[in-house]
Design a protein around this motif. Sequence first.
Motif, PDB file in Angstrom:
ATOM      1  N   ARG A   1       0.828  -1.173   0.038  1.00  0.00           N
ATOM      2  CA  ARG A   1       0.071   0.052   0.092  1.00  0.00           C
ATOM      3  C   ARG A   1       0.977   1.268   0.085  1.00  0.00           C
ATOM      4  N   SER A   2       1.908   1.296   0.768  1.00  0.00           N
ATOM      5  CA  SER A   2       2.660   2.382   0.909  1.00  0.00           C
ATOM      6  C   SER A   2       3.720   2.695  -0.245  1.00  0.00           C
ATOM      7  N   TYR A   3       4.223   1.620  -1.153  1.00  0.00           N
ATOM      8  CA  TYR A   3       5.153   1.870  -2.029  1.00  0.00           C
ATOM      9  C   TYR A   3       4.562   1.514  -3.354  1.00  0.00           C
ATOM     10  N   ALA A   4       5.550   0.723  -4.188  1.00  0.00           N
ATOM     11  CA  ALA A   4       5.079   0.190  -5.408  1.00  0.00           C
ATOM     12  C   ALA A   4       4.948  -1.077  -5.616  1.00  0.00           C
ATOM     13  N   LEU A   5       3.795  -1.591  -6.159  1.00  0.00           N
ATOM     14  CA  LEU A   5       3.650  -3.128  -6.446  1.00  0.00           C
ATOM     15  C   LEU A   5       3.666  -3.515  -7.789  1.00  0.00           C
ATOM     16  N   PHE A   6       4.191  -4.631  -8.327  1.00  0.00           N
ATOM     17  CA  PHE A   6       4.292  -4.916  -9.642  1.00  0.00           C
ATOM     18  C   PHE A   6       3.204  -5.968  -9.691  1.00  0.00           C
ATOM     19  N   ASN A   7       2.563  -5.664 -10.828  1.00  0.00           N
ATOM     20  CA  ASN A   7       1.313  -6.404 -11.315  1.00  0.00           C
ATOM     21  C   ASN A   7       1.810  -7.575 -12.206  1.00  0.00           C
ATOM     22  N   GLY A   8       2.780  -7.410 -12.822  1.00  0.00           N
ATOM     23  CA  GLY A   8       3.439  -8.473 -13.725  1.00  0.00           C
ATOM     24  C   GLY A   8       4.986  -8.678 -13.435  1.00  0.00           C
ATOM     25  N   TRP A   9       5.210  -9.246 -12.306  1.00  0.00           N
ATOM     26  CA  TRP A   9       6.600  -9.807 -11.867  1.00  0.00           C
ATOM     27  C   TRP A   9       6.605 -11.279 -11.793  1.00  0.00           C
ATOM     28  N   PHE A  10       7.470 -11.782 -12.353  1.00  0.00           N
ATOM     29  CA  PHE A  10       6.976 -13.362 -12.650  1.00  0.00           C
ATOM     30  C   PHE A  10       8.269 -14.052 -12.353  1.00  0.00           C
ATOM     31  N   ALA A  11       8.382 -15.436 -11.841  1.00  0.00           N
ATOM     32  CA  ALA A  11       9.472 -16.156 -11.849  1.00  0.00           C
ATOM     33  C   ALA A  11      10.066 -16.147 -13.148  1.00  0.00           C
ATOM     34  N   SER A  12      11.338 -16.751 -13.302  1.00  0.00           N
ATOM     35  CA  SER A  12      12.023 -16.539 -14.640  1.00  0.00           C
ATOM     36  C   SER A  12      11.690 -17.818 -15.316  1.00  0.00           C
ATOM     37  N   ILE A  13      11.419 -18.949 -14.585  1.00  0.00           N
ATOM     38  CA  ILE A  13      11.286 -20.390 -15.171  1.00  0.00           C
ATOM     39  C   ILE A  13      10.147 -20.860 -14.401  1.00  0.00           C
ATOM     40  N   PRO A  14       9.064 -21.678 -15.145  1.00  0.00           N
ATOM     41  CA  PRO A  14       8.204 -22.444 -14.418  1.00  0.00           C
ATOM     42  C   PRO A  14       8.749 -23.627 -13.834  1.00  0.00           C
ATOM     43  N   GLY A  15       9.583 -23.435 -12.874  1.00  0.00           N
ATOM     44  CA  GLY A  15      10.194 -24.396 -11.999  1.00  0.00           C
ATOM     45  C   GLY A  15      10.607 -24.081 -10.774  1.00  0.00           C
TER      46      GLY A  15
ATOM     47  N   PHE B   1      12.379 -27.125 -23.773  1.00  0.00           N
ATOM     48  CA  PHE B   1      12.001 -25.817 -23.136  1.00  0.00           C
ATOM     49  C   PHE B   1      13.299 -24.814 -23.574  1.00  0.00           C
ATOM     50  N   ALA B   2      12.803 -23.818 -24.411  1.00  0.00           N
ATOM     51  CA  ALA B   2      13.855 -22.887 -24.918  1.00  0.00           C
ATOM     52  C   ALA B   2      13.762 -21.717 -24.142  1.00  0.00           C
ATOM     53  N   PHE B   3      13.322 -21.589 -22.940  1.00  0.00           N
ATOM     54  CA  PHE B   3      13.405 -20.458 -22.056  1.00  0.00           C
ATOM     55  C   PHE B   3      12.837 -19.293 -22.629  1.00  0.00           C
ATOM     56  N   ASP B   4      11.492 -19.575 -23.173  1.00  0.00           N
ATOM     57  CA  ASP B   4      11.072 -18.613 -24.128  1.00  0.00           C
ATOM     58  C   ASP B   4       9.489 -18.122 -23.533  1.00  0.00           C
ATOM     59  N   ARG B   5       9.330 -18.621 -22.243  1.00  0.00           N
ATOM     60  CA  ARG B   5       8.061 -18.158 -21.432  1.00  0.00           C
ATOM     61  C   ARG B   5       8.422 -18.218 -19.959  1.00  0.00           C
ATOM     62  N   LEU B   6       7.891 -17.395 -19.164  1.00  0.00           N
ATOM     63  CA  LEU B   6       8.347 -17.346 -17.874  1.00  0.00           C
ATOM     64  C   LEU B   6       7.489 -18.141 -16.856  1.00  0.00           C
ATOM     65  N   GLY B   7       7.813 -18.192 -15.590  1.00  0.00           N
ATOM     66  CA  GLY B   7       7.289 -19.109 -14.645  1.00  0.00           C
ATOM     67  C   GLY B   7       6.118 -18.101 -14.201  1.00  0.00           C
ATOM     68  N   VAL B   8       5.302 -18.726 -12.988  1.00  0.00           N
ATOM     69  CA  VAL B   8       4.259 -18.027 -12.284  1.00  0.00           C
ATOM     70  C   VAL B   8       4.717 -16.772 -11.395  1.00  0.00           C
ATOM     71  N   ARG B   9       3.650 -15.958 -11.537  1.00  0.00           N
ATOM     72  CA  ARG B   9       3.829 -14.572 -10.838  1.00  0.00           C
ATOM     73  C   ARG B   9       3.972 -14.754  -9.481  1.00  0.00           C
ATOM     74  N   VAL B  10       4.868 -13.795  -9.021  1.00  0.00           N
ATOM     75  CA  VAL B  10       5.321 -13.601  -7.748  1.00  0.00           C
ATOM     76  C   VAL B  10       5.064 -12.319  -7.094  1.00  0.00           C
ATOM     77  N   PRO B  11       4.920 -12.289  -5.744  1.00  0.00           N
ATOM     78  CA  PRO B  11       4.805 -10.682  -5.261  1.00  0.00           C
ATOM     79  C   PRO B  11       6.284  -9.983  -5.293  1.00  0.00           C
ATOM     80  N   ALA B  12       6.188  -8.731  -5.963  1.00  0.00           N
ATOM     81  CA  ALA B  12       7.294  -7.775  -5.998  1.00  0.00           C
ATOM     82  C   ALA B  12       6.843  -6.634  -5.564  1.00  0.00           C
TER      83      ALA B  12
END
Lengths: 404, 74
Positions: A127-141, A318-329
């Motif tokens: 609430r106080s600072y900046a929240l990322f709606n779209g920060w994802f893990a780098s790999i679905p793993g 897997f060609a590392f061409d898609r991201l992992g699941v979204r995480v808090p940031a």
Amino acid sequence: MANGNIKHIVVLMMENRSFDHMLGALMKEDARINGLTGNEFNPDTKGAEIKVKPDAKFQGQLDPDPDHHFPGVNLQLYHGTDGPPETPSMKGFILDYFEQRRDVKHSHNIMNYFTPDKLPVLAGLARSYALFNGWFASIPGPTLCNRAFSHYGTSFGQVGMDIFYWKGPYLSIYERMIKAGRSAKLYYFDEHSSSLEVANLFKNQPQLFGTYEQFLADCKAGLLPDYSYIEPNYSDHEGDGGEVLANDQHPDHNVQAGEIFIASVYNAIRTNPDLWKSTALLITYDEHGGIYDHVPPPPCTPDGFVASAADTGTRFPFAFDRLGVRVPALLISPWVPRGTVIPGTEDLVNGRIFEHASIPATVTSFFLGDYDNRSPREKAASTFMDLITDQMRPEEDCPLFDFE
Amino acid sequence: MSTSKNVIRVPKPPADAFNKDRPVPQHLRTQMEHLADTVRKLVRDEIKAAKTEGEAAVYIKKMTEIVRLFSGNQ
């Protein structure tokens, strides 16, 4: 340059919680946040549609540890589809968790989320600072390959938990900084917890490594390096002063212990006025830990590596061409306007995608400038220092945490 | 520095949250292996680098201490 006031970047990477699980409920108070409506659901093994519930517990609910290895995440993402390159359905979380204990009722726990009152630290900072709606893990793993992206901007083709070896040609962000005459340090919690992923750099102690106790002392003395990376305590163990509780929030570790740890990192920076006005603190999580999130991970720039189908444990290479699941940031600084929400995939016009390669990308760009010898993923990754403004918020507008 | 308006109270976990008997998760098992591998590499480098009796003695002292540590004979 608005971010010219910043002299230090600090990154805290926690463990294994998804965005919706930790922060999804905030959408009820701020519609800009891409969280939960309450109607999101997954099918269970009986075919029932199980909706998300605000029933997450601090401990004891996600035991055994939900699967977050590549094949398991593949099921979580693609259930009911033919798999990649289709858009993930995000409908296989319960089915995958069922396999851990084969208990239908227990498998529903994977859909539970925290309400903001349960997480006063993470929600308060969001609430106080900046929240990322779209920060994802780098790999679905799992953990190690994802943490590798935060250190190297790549996992050198790894999608699992094999021992990670530095294979070149890319240096870690710490080595890049030191070579350029800048300072960087990785602070692990204590000797019992040590560092994940980068033990191969240990011979460079103490230049590159310190403990959390030293981080606190460095904050107090104004001796923080240009770049700091903090690791939480990964285990319940006996320390020199008695019992030490894991504070990484990895299931089934106590989530409140992690809240205290996040708050103590923040307070350490916040209570030194010179440090506070010259520091940007990023808090994120290595991956989702198998816990439900409703946002399909987007495609990304390929990494230049390919993991074989045998390595992924699925039908697909897997060609590392898609991201992992979204995480808090969260990005925290007095130069960040209160209530900033950085749009993600939900905003087709202004949305921005971040991932863990954004960490070395930002630190390199900010402290070193042009630096060519980086992975394609890191070169393409979004950086976040443009979110720092030239308006410093007043003292009374920036919270402090008080421990009970 | 702070005012009551901007202080957020943080509850502490219950005393029974501690459980050091939990099974070792895979990322910690991997961390253990990674540390062992790092030590093996450093040990190999030091054996190769030793050219004199004095350097050999330094290595032998370190290894003797490690063996004592792992065999619980301190």
